[in-house]
Design a protein around this motif. Sequence first.
Motif, PDB file in Angstrom:
ATOM      1  N   GLU A 219     -34.148  45.602 -18.219  1.00  0.00           N
ATOM      2  CA  GLU A 219     -33.308  45.756 -19.417  1.00  0.00           C
ATOM      3  C   GLU A 219     -31.838  45.830 -19.023  1.00  0.00           C
ATOM      4  O   GLU A 219     -30.994  45.154 -19.612  1.00  0.00           O
ATOM      5  CB  GLU A 219     -33.668  47.041 -20.195  1.00  0.00           C
ATOM      6  CG  GLU A 219     -35.020  47.029 -20.881  1.00  0.00           C
ATOM      7  CD  GLU A 219     -36.168  47.229 -19.893  1.00  0.00           C
ATOM      8  OE1 GLU A 219     -36.027  48.082 -18.984  1.00  0.00           O
ATOM      9  OE2 GLU A 219     -37.187  46.532 -20.005  1.00  0.00           O
ATOM     10  N   ILE A 220     -31.533  46.660 -18.027  1.00  0.00           N
ATOM     11  CA  ILE A 220     -30.140  46.815 -17.627  1.00  0.00           C
ATOM     12  C   ILE A 220     -29.601  45.482 -17.111  1.00  0.00           C
ATOM     13  O   ILE A 220     -28.510  45.050 -17.487  1.00  0.00           O
ATOM     14  CB  ILE A 220     -29.994  47.897 -16.535  1.00  0.00           C
ATOM     15  CG1 ILE A 220     -30.386  49.267 -17.083  1.00  0.00           C
ATOM     16  CG2 ILE A 220     -28.585  47.914 -15.980  1.00  0.00           C
ATOM     17  CD1 ILE A 220     -29.349  49.985 -17.879  1.00  0.00           C
ATOM     18  N   ALA A 221     -30.376  44.787 -16.284  1.00  0.00           N
ATOM     19  CA  ALA A 221     -29.913  43.517 -15.732  1.00  0.00           C
ATOM     20  C   ALA A 221     -29.582  42.544 -16.864  1.00  0.00           C
ATOM     21  O   ALA A 221     -28.574  41.840 -16.832  1.00  0.00           O
ATOM     22  CB  ALA A 221     -30.971  42.924 -14.801  1.00  0.00           C
ATOM     23  N   GLU A 222     -30.433  42.523 -17.887  1.00  0.00           N
ATOM     24  CA  GLU A 222     -30.189  41.601 -19.000  1.00  0.00           C
ATOM     25  C   GLU A 222     -28.971  42.001 -19.823  1.00  0.00           C
ATOM     26  O   GLU A 222     -28.179  41.163 -20.237  1.00  0.00           O
ATOM     27  CB  GLU A 222     -31.439  41.490 -19.877  1.00  0.00           C
ATOM     28  CG  GLU A 222     -32.306  40.338 -19.391  1.00  0.00           C
ATOM     29  CD  GLU A 222     -33.711  40.347 -19.948  1.00  0.00           C
ATOM     30  OE1 GLU A 222     -33.914  40.919 -21.031  1.00  0.00           O
ATOM     31  OE2 GLU A 222     -34.588  39.774 -19.284  1.00  0.00           O
ATOM     32  N   GLU A 223     -28.839  43.314 -20.037  1.00  0.00           N
ATOM     33  CA  GLU A 223     -27.666  43.775 -20.786  1.00  0.00           C
ATOM     34  C   GLU A 223     -26.376  43.472 -20.024  1.00  0.00           C
ATOM     35  O   GLU A 223     -25.360  43.132 -20.620  1.00  0.00           O
ATOM     36  CB  GLU A 223     -27.765  45.282 -21.057  1.00  0.00           C
ATOM     37  CG  GLU A 223     -28.722  45.604 -22.187  1.00  0.00           C
ATOM     38  CD  GLU A 223     -29.016  47.096 -22.294  1.00  0.00           C
ATOM     39  OE1 GLU A 223     -28.174  47.909 -21.894  1.00  0.00           O
ATOM     40  OE2 GLU A 223     -30.104  47.430 -22.769  1.00  0.00           O
ATOM     41  N   VAL A 224     -26.430  43.611 -18.707  1.00  0.00           N
ATOM     42  CA  VAL A 224     -25.241  43.341 -17.901  1.00  0.00           C
ATOM     43  C   VAL A 224     -24.830  41.876 -18.050  1.00  0.00           C
ATOM     44  O   VAL A 224     -23.660  41.555 -18.240  1.00  0.00           O
ATOM     45  CB  VAL A 224     -25.481  43.710 -16.414  1.00  0.00           C
ATOM     46  CG1 VAL A 224     -24.405  43.123 -15.525  1.00  0.00           C
ATOM     47  CG2 VAL A 224     -25.516  45.224 -16.250  1.00  0.00           C
ATOM     48  N   VAL A 225     -25.807  40.959 -17.989  1.00  0.00           N
ATOM     49  CA  VAL A 225     -25.497  39.540 -18.151  1.00  0.00           C
ATOM     50  C   VAL A 225     -24.879  39.285 -19.518  1.00  0.00           C
ATOM     51  O   VAL A 225     -23.909  38.542 -19.666  1.00  0.00           O
ATOM     52  CB  VAL A 225     -26.764  38.671 -17.966  1.00  0.00           C
ATOM     53  CG1 VAL A 225     -26.481  37.227 -18.315  1.00  0.00           C
ATOM     54  CG2 VAL A 225     -27.282  38.780 -16.543  1.00  0.00           C
ATOM     55  N   GLU A 226     -25.426  39.967 -20.510  1.00  0.00           N
ATOM     56  CA  GLU A 226     -24.969  39.746 -21.876  1.00  0.00           C
ATOM     57  C   GLU A 226     -23.561  40.285 -22.091  1.00  0.00           C
ATOM     58  O   GLU A 226     -22.737  39.662 -22.771  1.00  0.00           O
ATOM     59  CB  GLU A 226     -25.954  40.467 -22.807  1.00  0.00           C
ATOM     60  CG  GLU A 226     -25.817  40.131 -24.265  1.00  0.00           C
ATOM     61  CD  GLU A 226     -26.748  41.022 -25.075  1.00  0.00           C
ATOM     62  OE1 GLU A 226     -26.336  41.487 -26.132  1.00  0.00           O
ATOM     63  OE2 GLU A 226     -27.889  41.266 -24.609  1.00  0.00           O
ATOM     64  N   LEU A 227     -23.276  41.433 -21.499  1.00  0.00           N
ATOM     65  CA  LEU A 227     -22.014  42.116 -21.797  1.00  0.00           C
ATOM     66  C   LEU A 227     -20.902  41.830 -20.798  1.00  0.00           C
ATOM     67  O   LEU A 227     -19.768  42.241 -21.001  1.00  0.00           O
ATOM     68  CB  LEU A 227     -22.241  43.631 -21.839  1.00  0.00           C
ATOM     69  CG  LEU A 227     -23.206  44.112 -22.915  1.00  0.00           C
ATOM     70  CD1 LEU A 227     -23.423  45.608 -22.797  1.00  0.00           C
ATOM     71  CD2 LEU A 227     -22.658  43.778 -24.291  1.00  0.00           C
ATOM     72  N   ALA A 228     -21.239  41.141 -19.702  1.00  0.00           N
ATOM     73  CA  ALA A 228     -20.258  40.979 -18.629  1.00  0.00           C
ATOM     74  C   ALA A 228     -19.009  40.256 -19.103  1.00  0.00           C
ATOM     75  O   ALA A 228     -19.065  39.290 -19.848  1.00  0.00           O
ATOM     76  CB  ALA A 228     -20.889  40.230 -17.467  1.00  0.00           C
ATOM     77  N   GLU A 229     -17.868  40.770 -18.665  1.00  0.00           N
ATOM     78  CA  GLU A 229     -16.617  40.071 -18.912  1.00  0.00           C
ATOM     79  C   GLU A 229     -16.314  39.226 -17.689  1.00  0.00           C
ATOM     80  O   GLU A 229     -17.031  39.264 -16.704  1.00  0.00           O
ATOM     81  CB  GLU A 229     -15.489  41.078 -19.113  1.00  0.00           C
ATOM     82  CG  GLU A 229     -15.732  42.021 -20.254  1.00  0.00           C
ATOM     83  CD  GLU A 229     -15.309  43.427 -19.873  1.00  0.00           C
ATOM     84  OE1 GLU A 229     -14.195  43.579 -19.362  1.00  0.00           O
ATOM     85  OE2 GLU A 229     -16.104  44.350 -20.066  1.00  0.00           O
ATOM     86  N   ARG A 230     -15.231  38.518 -17.731  1.00  0.00           N
ATOM     87  CA  ARG A 230     -14.877  37.634 -16.637  1.00  0.00           C
ATOM     88  C   ARG A 230     -14.801  38.343 -15.295  1.00  0.00           C
ATOM     89  O   ARG A 230     -15.307  37.876 -14.306  1.00  0.00           O
ATOM     90  CB  ARG A 230     -13.530  36.980 -16.914  1.00  0.00           C
ATOM     91  CG  ARG A 230     -13.592  35.882 -17.920  1.00  0.00           C
ATOM     92  CD  ARG A 230     -12.512  34.882 -17.620  1.00  0.00           C
ATOM     93  NE  ARG A 230     -12.673  34.366 -16.277  1.00  0.00           N
ATOM     94  CZ  ARG A 230     -13.528  33.411 -15.959  1.00  0.00           C
ATOM     95  NH1 ARG A 230     -14.280  32.876 -16.866  1.00  0.00           N
ATOM     96  NH2 ARG A 230     -13.610  32.995 -14.719  1.00  0.00           N
ATOM     97  N   SER A 231     -14.098  39.459 -15.274  1.00  0.00           N
ATOM     98  CA  SER A 231     -13.951  40.127 -13.988  1.00  0.00           C
ATOM     99  C   SER A 231     -14.799  41.386 -13.934  1.00  0.00           C
ATOM    100  O   SER A 231     -14.353  42.432 -13.529  1.00  0.00           O
ATOM    101  CB  SER A 231     -12.486  40.429 -13.727  1.00  0.00           C
ATOM    102  OG  SER A 231     -11.844  40.761 -14.925  1.00  0.00           O
ATOM    103  N   ALA A 232     -16.046  41.262 -14.376  1.00  0.00           N
ATOM    104  CA  ALA A 232     -16.923  42.424 -14.402  1.00  0.00           C
ATOM    105  C   ALA A 232     -17.251  42.892 -12.994  1.00  0.00           C
ATOM    106  O   ALA A 232     -17.465  42.081 -12.103  1.00  0.00           O
ATOM    107  CB  ALA A 232     -18.201  42.070 -15.140  1.00  0.00           C
TER     108      ALA A 232
END
Length: 314
Positions: A162-175
């Motif tokens: 879940e966290i991995a997917e949320e990170v992909v979804e929410l990542a900004e350019r310089s995440a």
Amino acid sequence: MSAPEISVVVPVYNEEASLHELHERVAKALDGESYELVLVDDGSADRSREILRELSAAHPEVVAVELSRNYGQHPAVLAGFEVSRGLHVVTLDADLQNPPEEIPRIVEELRAGHDIVGTVRERRQDPWLRKRVSGLVNRVTTASLGVGMTDYGCMLRGYSREIAEEVVELAERSAFIPALATTLAQNPVEIHVAHGEREEGHSKYSTLRLMRLGADLVTGFSLLPIQLVSITGMAIALLGVAFAGFLMVRRLIVGPEVEGVFTLFAILFAFIGVLMLAVGVVGEYVARIYAEVRRRPIYRIRRVVSSGRTDGDT
Ligand code: UDP
Ligand code: MG
């Protein structure tokens, strides 16, 4: 082939010398487990790409992901997250500074129900200055996130699906993935892991690149720097007013002062310095806004090569 239980995600940028050893040690550490090894080639210029293709042809658990060019470590990890399918996701570096032998301990914590497993590097093997700077960045990040993690820099970490997917979804350019993930965590845990010296190749981070990463980390998650700028500005203005008051009183008692021209220069230079710093900090935020507004992709996957995946989901 159904989804494996564990995904090991590794960003690879010009790491031809360590890839075979990496694969062998991961295979040994996870012997008997249901896992996949997702190796993301971040536009390498050496033989890394061919080696990844060979590995994926010879071993069904290896998934080679090829990006269209060099995007950087964190975008490469994001691409790996997107392609990975395991219930538990573990990231590590390709240069073997993070021993693959520690993976089972991270998986154990994920199985115990933690959604993020952070790590602290034991006896970290990096140059002194780098460790100091990284310590400072860790503290500022913890202060601005309000969630405590001792060491954000270590990429040997575990995430739930879940966290991995949320990170992909929410990542900004310089995440910065470990910090972003921490803001999403419900049940994080930290463990101590070993850290080795880089044996092959050299670090991909120059001092300048590290400074930029630090700036990303500090401005990416809080308004603290910009508020500090305002507070500093206010403090200096107050000092200036107080100084003017002092000069007025002095003029009445001692008479007008003529000397101290160079003191004035010194004070002026200090103010100009603060001013330029302030402009820089504001610029940092403007640059982030600009990058977000442009909406360019953070990474682009050109090809996914795997002999084990039969469903053709590339
Ligand atoms: N890396 C990457 N893209 C880059 C730079 C680095 O995928 O543009 C990968 C690199 O191959 C390694 C990891 O990120 O697996 C960490 O890089 P490095 O060891 O150079 O960083 P350091 O250990 O010095 O922080
Ligand atoms: Mg390294």
